[in-house]
Design an enzyme around this catalytic site. Structure first.
Site, PDB file in Angstrom:
ATOM      1  N   HIS A  19       0.851  -1.194   0.000  1.00  0.00           N
ATOM      2  CA  HIS A  19       0.000   0.000   0.000  1.00  0.00           C
ATOM      3  C   HIS A  19       0.890   1.248   0.000  1.00  0.00           C
ATOM      4  O   HIS A  19       2.119   1.135  -0.041  1.00  0.00           O
ATOM      5  CB  HIS A  19      -1.006  -0.011   1.150  1.00  0.00           C
ATOM      6  CG  HIS A  19      -0.407  -0.071   2.522  1.00  0.00           C
ATOM      7  ND1 HIS A  19       0.450   0.877   3.010  1.00  0.00           N
ATOM      8  CD2 HIS A  19      -0.539  -1.000   3.507  1.00  0.00           C
ATOM      9  CE1 HIS A  19       0.793   0.571   4.242  1.00  0.00           C
ATOM     10  NE2 HIS A  19       0.233  -0.585   4.568  1.00  0.00           N
ATOM     11  N   HIS A  22       4.037   1.514   2.406  1.00  0.00           N
ATOM     12  CA  HIS A  22       5.274   0.862   1.939  1.00  0.00           C
ATOM     13  C   HIS A  22       5.886   1.658   0.790  1.00  0.00           C
ATOM     14  O   HIS A  22       7.096   1.791   0.665  1.00  0.00           O
ATOM     15  CB  HIS A  22       5.005  -0.562   1.423  1.00  0.00           C
ATOM     16  CG  HIS A  22       4.183  -1.414   2.342  1.00  0.00           C
ATOM     17  ND1 HIS A  22       2.974  -1.953   1.976  1.00  0.00           N
ATOM     18  CD2 HIS A  22       4.401  -1.806   3.611  1.00  0.00           C
ATOM     19  CE1 HIS A  22       2.478  -2.643   2.985  1.00  0.00           C
ATOM     20  NE2 HIS A  22       3.327  -2.574   3.993  1.00  0.00           N
ATOM     21  N   CYS A 127       2.452 -10.569  20.400  1.00  0.00           N
ATOM     22  CA  CYS A 127       1.468 -10.057  19.431  1.00  0.00           C
ATOM     23  C   CYS A 127       1.853 -10.579  18.051  1.00  0.00           C
ATOM     24  O   CYS A 127       2.925 -10.253  17.527  1.00  0.00           O
ATOM     25  CB  CYS A 127       1.428  -8.532  19.411  1.00  0.00           C
ATOM     26  SG  CYS A 127       0.457  -7.908  18.012  1.00  0.00           S
ATOM     27  N   CYS A 130       2.441  -7.878  15.257  1.00  0.00           N
ATOM     28  CA  CYS A 130       3.785  -7.271  15.282  1.00  0.00           C
ATOM     29  C   CYS A 130       4.868  -8.336  15.149  1.00  0.00           C
ATOM     30  O   CYS A 130       6.016  -7.997  14.906  1.00  0.00           O
ATOM     31  CB  CYS A 130       4.068  -6.572  16.612  1.00  0.00           C
ATOM     32  SG  CYS A 130       2.959  -5.268  17.085  1.00  0.00           S
ATOM     33  N   CYS A 144      -2.803  -4.742  21.979  1.00  0.00           N
ATOM     34  CA  CYS A 144      -1.691  -4.122  21.268  1.00  0.00           C
ATOM     35  C   CYS A 144      -2.229  -2.857  20.594  1.00  0.00           C
ATOM     36  O   CYS A 144      -3.197  -2.927  19.825  1.00  0.00           O
ATOM     37  CB  CYS A 144      -1.147  -5.084  20.205  1.00  0.00           C
ATOM     38  SG  CYS A 144      -0.126  -4.236  18.985  1.00  0.00           S
ATOM     39  N   HIS A 147      -2.335  -3.164  16.660  1.00  0.00           N
ATOM     40  CA  HIS A 147      -3.185  -4.145  15.995  1.00  0.00           C
ATOM     41  C   HIS A 147      -4.555  -4.310  16.633  1.00  0.00           C
ATOM     42  O   HIS A 147      -5.409  -5.017  16.086  1.00  0.00           O
ATOM     43  CB  HIS A 147      -2.450  -5.484  15.892  1.00  0.00           C
ATOM     44  CG  HIS A 147      -1.258  -5.405  14.989  1.00  0.00           C
ATOM     45  ND1 HIS A 147      -0.004  -5.096  15.444  1.00  0.00           N
ATOM     46  CD2 HIS A 147      -1.159  -5.499  13.641  1.00  0.00           C
ATOM     47  CE1 HIS A 147       0.831  -5.029  14.417  1.00  0.00           C
ATOM     48  NE2 HIS A 147       0.158  -5.258  13.311  1.00  0.00           N
ATOM     49  N   LYS A 296      -6.145   5.412  10.540  1.00  0.00           N
ATOM     50  CA  LYS A 296      -5.081   4.507  10.180  1.00  0.00           C
ATOM     51  C   LYS A 296      -5.536   3.708   8.953  1.00  0.00           C
ATOM     52  O   LYS A 296      -6.715   3.370   8.853  1.00  0.00           O
ATOM     53  CB  LYS A 296      -4.852   3.552  11.368  1.00  0.00           C
ATOM     54  CG  LYS A 296      -3.473   2.997  11.373  1.00  0.00           C
ATOM     55  CD  LYS A 296      -3.229   2.027  12.491  1.00  0.00           C
ATOM     56  CE  LYS A 296      -2.177   1.079  11.987  1.00  0.00           C
ATOM     57  NZ  LYS A 296      -1.705   0.122  12.909  1.00  0.00           N
ATOM     58  N   LYS A 299      -7.581  -2.576   6.150  1.00  0.00           N
ATOM     59  CA  LYS A 299      -8.523  -3.275   5.279  1.00  0.00           C
ATOM     60  C   LYS A 299      -9.936  -3.128   5.809  1.00  0.00           C
ATOM     61  O   LYS A 299     -10.871  -2.901   5.052  1.00  0.00           O
ATOM     62  CB  LYS A 299      -8.155  -4.761   5.218  1.00  0.00           C
ATOM     63  CG  LYS A 299      -7.400  -5.098   3.960  1.00  0.00           C
ATOM     64  CD  LYS A 299      -7.373  -6.590   3.749  1.00  0.00           C
ATOM     65  CE  LYS A 299      -6.610  -6.882   2.470  1.00  0.00           C
ATOM     66  NZ  LYS A 299      -6.079  -8.220   2.413  1.00  0.00           N
TER      67      LYS A 299
HETATM   68  N1  MSP Z   1       8.673  -7.067   8.076  1.00  0.00           N
HETATM   69  C1  MSP Z   1       8.817  -6.011   8.996  1.00  0.00           C
HETATM   70  C2  MSP Z   1      10.138  -5.265   8.805  1.00  0.00           C
HETATM   71  C3  MSP Z   1      11.357  -6.106   8.886  1.00  0.00           C
HETATM   72  S1  MSP Z   1      12.796  -5.191   8.524  1.00  0.00           S
HETATM   73  C4  MSP Z   1      14.049  -6.150   9.018  1.00  0.00           C
HETATM   74  C5  MSP Z   1       7.670  -5.029   8.839  1.00  0.00           C
HETATM   75  N2  MSP Z   1       7.019  -5.049   7.668  1.00  0.00           N
HETATM   76  S2  MSP Z   1       5.776  -4.102   7.293  1.00  0.00           S
HETATM   77  O1  MSP Z   1       5.290  -4.614   6.030  1.00  0.00           O
HETATM   78  O2  MSP Z   1       4.847  -4.022   8.343  1.00  0.00           O
HETATM   79  O3  MSP Z   1       6.403  -2.697   6.982  1.00  0.00           O
HETATM   80  C6  MSP Z   1       6.475  -1.690   7.965  1.00  0.00           C
HETATM   81  C7  MSP Z   1       7.029  -0.446   7.304  1.00  0.00           C
HETATM   82  O4  MSP Z   1       6.222  -0.068   6.178  1.00  0.00           O
HETATM   83  C8  MSP Z   1       7.042   0.798   8.182  1.00  0.00           C
HETATM   84  O5  MSP Z   1       8.134   0.862   9.053  1.00  0.00           O
HETATM   85  C9  MSP Z   1       7.098   1.871   7.114  1.00  0.00           C
HETATM   86  O6  MSP Z   1       8.371   1.908   6.542  1.00  0.00           O
HETATM   87  C10 MSP Z   1       6.119   1.338   6.087  1.00  0.00           C
HETATM   88  N3  MSP Z   1       4.737   1.715   6.392  1.00  0.00           N
HETATM   89  C11 MSP Z   1       3.689   0.876   6.594  1.00  0.00           C
HETATM   90  N4  MSP Z   1       2.560   1.595   6.806  1.00  0.00           N
HETATM   91  C12 MSP Z   1       2.840   2.912   6.769  1.00  0.00           C
HETATM   92  C13 MSP Z   1       2.057   4.086   6.834  1.00  0.00           C
HETATM   93  N5  MSP Z   1       0.761   4.079   7.047  1.00  0.00           N
HETATM   94  N6  MSP Z   1       2.706   5.265   6.662  1.00  0.00           N
HETATM   95  C14 MSP Z   1       4.050   5.336   6.388  1.00  0.00           C
HETATM   96  N7  MSP Z   1       4.781   4.232   6.319  1.00  0.00           N
HETATM   97  C15 MSP Z   1       4.259   3.016   6.591  1.00  0.00           C
HETATM   98  O7  MSP Z   1       7.429  -4.255   9.743  1.00  0.00           O
END
Ligand code: MSP
Length: 475
Positions: A19, A22, A127, A130, A144, A147, A296, A299
């Site tokens: 999304h 990322h 959790c 997380c 949490c 979540h 936030k 889905k």
């Molecule tokens: N898999 C772990 C990371 C492991 S790194 C060794 C993880 N993955 S995640 O898919 O949840 O990605 C989290 C990251 O995605 C956040 O730290 C950020 O970089 C990005 N984001 C996810 N949602 C976000 C927003 N709503 N806004 C901005 N960035 C966000 O955690």
């Protein structure tokens, strides 16, 4: 001598499709990588997918497919999204790659030999969202906060990583900026967390999770998904799990992420590096979180914005611009479709797009020949460079858009389209064209295709009106 620049994004979980959260981190890393390549630095940009653990196994089961097939499919979606977004990563790491798995097993063996991982028992809260162990103090009404679920009680035999041994050293390195945590509020937050709560040892193995890398020497366990995931930053550089063997591009110059995963990166990850006799990260940069119209993204709220949706409406460079200008990098921001539409119209269709069209059109109509080269405004270049060094992407765009606004004002004031003499028209338009070219050059990292197109157009001896850069939104 060339500087080395290594930038990483978190590797994303493949339990769901990409999304714009990322996308935001990945585009920011891409801009840094492109910028540093443009400066001539030896650059490496790594991103990838995090594919093990209970959460992903559960999603695969829900979909009725084998975990490997499931992760293959979702990982491909991420790779396609990044390729559609013009992301210039040098490699894409998957934690199910066999070379990664082998290196992780070797690293765990090394940590067992060194006595920083020991067999024990773990009891506590976990959790699954997380994939992290939680303290009572982390919860709000027993849930949490990220979540909104009640963590599970876990009680199992586990190989424990002696994180507590590293507390003193970690505080020292973070305090002294040897591990720079930015923005500085985040540095303070992590330091006060460590000193107030203290660091507890963490289970580096799971007995009940089957979808993971087998724990070396004990087939009843798999390696904890975060221990596996962190090592991607090294295995993505070809590291094979040996202590003290430092890949050429390590340590990372900057590791980008959001606040959700700062704590584990500043503690467990850095402690693992110390345990493996490797330098710690130079900088962790924590950017803000996107909210969609105050909520936030999730889905269940049906407000998830997919990267493809942005590209379809605004084009790749339009989408990259909108993401990076939406909020100050390092702080949360509220976005939404109307916000993006308004900004697209004001800054891109009416702003850059219109200026380029007007100026090129008048130069062509009056057959004014030019011979312009980019990079003539030292003051502008140095302002942009300094903002880039501080990762102030939105600031860079503001600086450049101020120039665009200034050019618009100048044209409205001088009205070259009403002038009779070609010399007079040229005297107004040529400096404006030069400014456009300078702006485009500094925009290359942000909007590569558009900037290249403008550079090509404005470096020609006879500038002609090209295709419209940002067609107006119609619905
Ligand atoms: N898999 C772990 C990371 C492991 S790194 C060794 C993880 N993955 S995640 O898919 O949840 O990605 C989290 C990251 O995605 C956040 O730290 C950020 O970089 C990005 N984001 C996810 N949602 C976000 C927003 N709503 N806004 C901005 N960035 C966000 O955690």
């Amino acid at each position: 001598m060339k500087n080395k620049f290594y930038v990483t994004t978190p590797i994303y979980y493949v339990n769901a499709e990409p999304h714009i959260g990322h996308t935001y981190t990945t585009v920011a890393a891409d801009i840094l990588a492109r910028w540093h390549r443009q400066q001539g630095d030896e650059t490496f940009f790594l991103t990838g997918t995090d594919e093990h653990g209970a959460k992903i196994a559960e999603k695969a089961a829900e979909a009725g497919v084998e975990p490997q097939d499931f992760v293959d499919k979702v990982s491909t979606t991420f790779q396609k999204a990044w390729s559609d977004f013009g992301i210039s990563n040098d490699s894409f790491i998957r934690t199910t790659d066999s070379s990664h798995k082998q290196a992780v097993q070797r690293a765990v063996e090394v940590m067992l030999e060194k006595g920083v991982i020991v067999k024990d028992k773990y009891e506590g809260l976990y959790c699954q969202g997380c994939e992290q162990f939680k303290n009572e103090k982390d919860l709000i009404n027993g849930k949490c906060p990220d979540h909104l679920t009640v963590p599970q009680w876990m009680s199992e035999e586990a190989y424990m990583f002696k994180l507590s041994n590293f507390q003193h050293e970690l505080v020292r390195r973070i305090e002294s900026d040897e591990i720079k945590v930015r923005p500085v509020e985040r540095k303070n937050e992590i330091l006060s967390f460590i000193t107030q709560h203290g660091l507890r040892d963490v289970a580096f193995s799971r007995e009940k999770v089957k979808w993971g890398i087998p724990f070396p020497g004990d087939e009843n366990h798999t390696i904890y998904v975060w221990a596996d995931a962190f090592l991607n930053y090294l295995t993505g550089l070809g590291w094979q799990g040996e202590a003290g063997v430092c890949p050429r591009m390590w340590p990372a110059t900057v590791q980008l992420m959001s606040k959700d995963i700062l704590r584990v990166h500043a503690t467990i990850w850095q402690a693992m590096l110390i345990a493996l006799d490797l330098p710690t990260s130079k900088e962790l940069f924590i950017h803000g979180f996107f909210l969609v119209e105050g909520q936030k993204m999730s889905k269940s709220l049906d407000n998830v914005i997919a990267p493809a949706e942005l590209i379809k409406r605004y084009g790749v460079d339009g989408a990259r611009y909108l993401l990076m200008s939406a909020t100050s990098f390092g702080h949360d921001g509220d976005i939404g479709r109307k916000f993006f539409d308004d900004k697209f119209t004001a800054d891109l269709a009416n702003g850059l797009g219109n200026l380029v069209a007007r100026v090129s059109n008048l130069l062509e109509k009056n057959s004014i020949a030019t011979k312009l080269r980019a990079g003539t405004d030292q003051d502008l270049t140095s302002k942009v460079s300094s903002a880039m060094n501080d990762l102030k992407f939105d600031e860079v765009l503001k600086i450049l858009w101020q120039k665009i606004a200034l050019m618009d004002e100048l044209l409205s004031e001088k009205k070259p389209w009403k002038m009779e003499s070609v010399t007079e028209i040229s005297d107004v338009l040529v400096p404006v064209a030069q400014t456009i070219l300078n702006v485009a050059d500094l925009l290359l990292a942000f909007m590569p295709t558009t900037a290249q197109q403008v550079i090509k157009q404005f470096e020609a001896n006879q500038i002609v009106k090209g295709e419209s850069l940002f067609p107006r939104l119609v619905d």
